[in-house]
Design an enzyme around this catalytic site. Sequence first.
Site, short mmCIF file in Angstrom:
data_model
loop_
_atom_site.label_atom_id
_atom_site.label_comp_id
_atom_site.label_asym_id
_atom_site.label_seq_id
_atom_site.Cartn_x
_atom_site.Cartn_y
_atom_site.Cartn_z
N GLY A 1 30.00 7.04 51.13
CA GLY A 1 30.05 8.41 51.63
C GLY A 1 31.16 9.22 50.98
N CYS A 2 32.31 8.63 50.83
CA CYS A 2 33.45 9.34 50.24
C CYS A 2 33.20 9.65 48.77
CB CYS A 2 34.72 8.54 50.42
SG CYS A 2 35.16 8.33 52.17
#
Length: 153
Positions: free
Chosen positions: A43-44
């Site tokens: 996600g990051c």
Amino acid sequence: MLKAGEKAPDFTLKDKDGNSVTLSSFLGRKVIVYFYPRDNTPGCTREACAFAGAYDGFRERNVEVIGISRDSEKSHSNFAAKHHLPFILVSDPELEAIKAFDVWQEKKLYGKVSMGVVRSTFVIDEKGIIEKVYEKVKPDTNAAEILDYLDGK
């Protein structure tokens, strides 16, 4: 979590190259400060790549982007090089800015409760006041949402 209308807490943290970055040094222009849990996680990475893809749009609007996580300067340096990230990444291992912006919160994952960084983004105006807050953002769409907001959409 801090709200729109509040003064953004000032901080001085080290970037991926070991240089000091002070939020108040950007007075006179808008700044996007986004907090994320960890370098090189799915996600990051998607969120950082979305900001990288939109970075020219931020530059055209004279807006700086600062990403903040607990990761080390070396981790940020590797993350930025691997994904060609053109914006500022600062390291906050002591949780100075993370706690000041109140994004260090209780999180639940698979029934387990722990403390961690809540993915969130702050638009800070030219006077250092928080103009808009995005809580629990979606990594893939956050950068585009902010560009739309800056364009009044």
